[in-house]
Design a protein around this motif. Structure first.
Motif, PDB file in Angstrom:
ATOM      1  N   ASP A   1       0.846  -1.117  -0.124  1.00  0.00           N
ATOM      2  CA  ASP A   1      -0.030   0.377  -0.054  1.00  0.00           C
ATOM      3  C   ASP A   1       0.813   1.338   0.031  1.00  0.00           C
ATOM      4  OD1 ASP A   1      -2.862  -1.251   0.625  1.00  0.00           O
ATOM      5  OD2 ASP A   1      -1.549  -2.217   1.901  1.00  0.00           O
TER       6      ASP A   1
ATOM      7  N   LYS B   1       0.966   2.841  -7.281  1.00  0.00           N
ATOM      8  CA  LYS B   1       0.530   1.987  -8.617  1.00  0.00           C
ATOM      9  C   LYS B   1      -0.608   2.751  -9.053  1.00  0.00           C
ATOM     10  CE  LYS B   1      -1.529  -1.428  -5.643  1.00  0.00           C
ATOM     11  NZ  LYS B   1      -2.858  -1.031  -5.635  1.00  0.00           N
TER      12      LYS B   1
ATOM     13  N   PRO C   1      -9.532  -6.635  -4.491  1.00  0.00           N
ATOM     14  CA  PRO C   1     -10.678  -7.437  -4.490  1.00  0.00           C
ATOM     15  C   PRO C   1     -11.779  -6.426  -5.386  1.00  0.00           C
ATOM     16  CG  PRO C   1     -10.436  -6.825  -2.237  1.00  0.00           C
ATOM     17  CD  PRO C   1      -9.269  -6.403  -3.039  1.00  0.00           C
TER      18      PRO C   1
ATOM     19  N   LEU D   1     -12.166  -5.099   3.308  1.00  0.00           N
ATOM     20  CA  LEU D   1     -11.248  -4.100   3.849  1.00  0.00           C
ATOM     21  C   LEU D   1     -11.582  -3.557   5.002  1.00  0.00           C
ATOM     22  CD1 LEU D   1     -10.268  -4.160   0.936  1.00  0.00           C
ATOM     23  CD2 LEU D   1     -10.588  -1.796   0.478  1.00  0.00           C
TER      24      LEU D   1
ATOM     25  N   MET E   1     -11.177 -13.512  -0.761  1.00  0.00           N
ATOM     26  CA  MET E   1     -10.412 -13.274  -1.866  1.00  0.00           C
ATOM     27  C   MET E   1     -10.414 -13.875  -3.118  1.00  0.00           C
ATOM     28  SD  MET E   1      -8.821 -10.292  -0.930  1.00  0.00           S
ATOM     29  CE  MET E   1      -8.042  -9.432   0.454  1.00  0.00           C
TER      30      MET E   1
ATOM     31  N   ARG F   1     -12.355 -13.318  -6.704  1.00  0.00           N
ATOM     32  CA  ARG F   1     -11.642 -13.654  -7.809  1.00  0.00           C
ATOM     33  C   ARG F   1     -12.279 -14.648  -8.857  1.00  0.00           C
ATOM     34  NH1 ARG F   1      -6.402 -14.186  -5.470  1.00  0.00           N
ATOM     35  NH2 ARG F   1      -6.593 -11.902  -5.670  1.00  0.00           N
TER      36      ARG F   1
ATOM     37  N   ASP G   1      -5.694  -4.055 -11.117  1.00  0.00           N
ATOM     38  CA  ASP G   1      -5.127  -3.445  -9.790  1.00  0.00           C
ATOM     39  C   ASP G   1      -5.036  -4.750  -9.043  1.00  0.00           C
ATOM     40  OD1 ASP G   1      -4.350  -2.091  -7.645  1.00  0.00           O
ATOM     41  OD2 ASP G   1      -5.564  -0.207  -8.016  1.00  0.00           O
ATOM     42  N   ARG G   2      -4.058  -5.384  -8.695  1.00  0.00           N
ATOM     43  CA  ARG G   2      -3.838  -6.450  -7.839  1.00  0.00           C
ATOM     44  C   ARG G   2      -4.483  -7.909  -8.502  1.00  0.00           C
ATOM     45  NH1 ARG G   2      -1.456  -4.855  -3.264  1.00  0.00           N
ATOM     46  NH2 ARG G   2      -1.802  -2.694  -2.505  1.00  0.00           N
TER      47      ARG G   2
ATOM     48  N   ALA H   1      -0.971 -10.745  -4.958  1.00  0.00           N
ATOM     49  CA  ALA H   1      -1.509 -10.027  -3.771  1.00  0.00           C
ATOM     50  C   ALA H   1      -2.002 -10.856  -2.473  1.00  0.00           C
ATOM     51  CB  ALA H   1      -2.588  -8.943  -4.130  1.00  0.00           C
ATOM     52  N   THR H   2      -2.463 -11.988  -2.744  1.00  0.00           N
ATOM     53  CA  THR H   2      -2.944 -12.792  -1.894  1.00  0.00           C
ATOM     54  C   THR H   2      -1.658 -13.517  -1.499  1.00  0.00           C
ATOM     55  OG1 THR H   2      -4.915 -13.312  -3.327  1.00  0.00           O
ATOM     56  CG2 THR H   2      -4.645 -14.694  -1.394  1.00  0.00           C
TER      57      THR H   2
ATOM     58  N   GLU I   1      -3.911  -1.213   5.542  1.00  0.00           N
ATOM     59  CA  GLU I   1      -3.170  -0.140   5.730  1.00  0.00           C
ATOM     60  C   GLU I   1      -2.850   0.258   7.106  1.00  0.00           C
ATOM     61  OE1 GLU I   1      -4.791   2.049   1.523  1.00  0.00           O
ATOM     62  OE2 GLU I   1      -5.699   2.541   3.293  1.00  0.00           O
TER      63      GLU I   1
HETATM   64  P1  TYD Z   1      -5.970  -1.569  -3.138  1.00  0.00           P
HETATM   65  O1  TYD Z   1      -7.142  -1.455  -4.203  1.00  0.00           O
HETATM   66  O2  TYD Z   1      -4.766  -1.494  -3.674  1.00  0.00           O
HETATM   67  O3  TYD Z   1      -6.003  -0.268  -1.974  1.00  0.00           O
HETATM   68  P2  TYD Z   1      -6.213   1.192  -2.134  1.00  0.00           P
HETATM   69  O4  TYD Z   1      -7.975   1.299  -2.752  1.00  0.00           O
HETATM   70  O5  TYD Z   1      -6.291   1.729  -0.750  1.00  0.00           O
HETATM   71  O6  TYD Z   1      -5.507   1.571  -3.233  1.00  0.00           O
HETATM   72  O7  TYD Z   1      -6.144  -2.839  -2.216  1.00  0.00           O
HETATM   73  C1  TYD Z   1      -6.921  -3.239  -1.354  1.00  0.00           C
HETATM   74  C2  TYD Z   1      -6.283  -3.938  -0.203  1.00  0.00           C
HETATM   75  O8  TYD Z   1      -6.571  -5.269  -0.368  1.00  0.00           O
HETATM   76  C3  TYD Z   1      -4.863  -3.749   0.061  1.00  0.00           C
HETATM   77  O9  TYD Z   1      -4.316  -3.450   1.026  1.00  0.00           O
HETATM   78  C4  TYD Z   1      -4.426  -5.240  -0.152  1.00  0.00           C
HETATM   79  C5  TYD Z   1      -5.373  -6.113   0.202  1.00  0.00           C
HETATM   80  N1  TYD Z   1      -5.330  -7.327  -0.615  1.00  0.00           N
HETATM   81  C6  TYD Z   1      -5.045  -8.718  -0.175  1.00  0.00           C
HETATM   82  O10 TYD Z   1      -4.713  -8.605   1.171  1.00  0.00           O
HETATM   83  N2  TYD Z   1      -5.167  -9.972  -0.803  1.00  0.00           N
HETATM   84  C7  TYD Z   1      -5.608  -9.653  -2.124  1.00  0.00           C
HETATM   85  O11 TYD Z   1      -5.681 -10.754  -2.656  1.00  0.00           O
HETATM   86  C8  TYD Z   1      -5.942  -8.559  -2.787  1.00  0.00           C
HETATM   87  C9  TYD Z   1      -6.237  -8.373  -4.006  1.00  0.00           C
HETATM   88  C10 TYD Z   1      -5.747  -7.234  -1.869  1.00  0.00           C
END
Ligand code: TYD
Length: 210
Positions: free
Chosen positions: A17, A21, A45, A59, A72, A76, A97-98, A102-103, A159
């Protein structure tokens, strides 16, 4: 020609975080569109109506780490079936975006989810699909935290985690990148945005030419 030759490309953006990106995703999408490529931009997600509802829970709602991992992957599965796979089949490029990296980074690296359980879920949900290209924006958690504080947005459950959590997430991203160097490109996100953008454009542009 077989239909698979018309399949679009799947590009994912990753990082801890605060690694910056979002700005670079916008730059990559703009580059692709300027080259006449039809792009579907999405996120995880989320990405579908059900996925976005799961995102809200993920979240903000405290839960067991295995519940978190399964939700998650549930989001997906829906995302792949309803959006990603149909778009790729139509020849669209998907910029997400992820995704599953990320998982691995957050749930296995950050939370300590059993690696075997992660492997089972990944093999179940997308046995034959990986991104064509993944960009990992790498940054020290100190710098990322300072950037997020400056941005002033309310932090979510991830975060708000301690520095050590983000260190583990970062290390897990780098470890996974080391095991898939053809697919995963690590980008030094500590530099000026314009310098990072030039690198992103070179890498994504290279995929257009491939
Ligand atoms: P993100 O959209 O990057 O956050 P923001 O909107 O604040 O930019 O991602 C949301 C959060 O989800 C980020 O802290 C990471 C987490 N996350 C996981 O823990 N596992 C996962 O598989 C994914 C896809 C996200």
């Amino acid at each position: 020609m077989s239909p698979t030759q018309f399949r679009g490309r799947f590009i994912t953006f990753e990082g801890i975080d605060g690694a910056g990106k979002s700005t670079q995703i916008a730059a990559a999408v703009a580059l692709l569109e300027a080259r006449g490529i039809a792009v579907v931009q999405t996120r995880e997600p989320g990405g579908t109506p059900l996925g976005e509802r799961l995102r809200e829970l993920l979240l903000h709602e405290p839960m067991h780490l295995e519940t978190e991992a399964m939700l998650m992957f549930a989001a997906r599965r829906e995302h792949l079936a309803a959006k990603i796979e149909p778009a790729l089949a139509r020849g669209r490029w998907v910029v997400c975006d992820r995704f599953t990296d990320a998982t691995y980074a957050y749930q296995v690296g950050g939370r300590g989810l059993d690696r075997d359980k992660f492997d089972v879920l990944e093999a179940w949900v997308h046995p034959n699909l990986q991104p064509d290209l993944t960009l990992v924006f790498d940054l020290s958690p100190e710098l990322a935290a300072a950037r997020m504080q400056a941005a002033g947005n309310a932090p979510d459950r991830f975060e708000r985690e301690q520095r050590a959590f983000h260190e583990r997430v970062r290390a897990a991203y780098l470890e996974r990148a080391g095991r898939a160097p053809q697919r995963i490109r690590v980008i030094d996100a500590g530099r000026e945005p314009a310098v990072i953008r030039a690198e992103v454009e070179a890498i994504v542009g290279g995929l257009c030419a491939a």
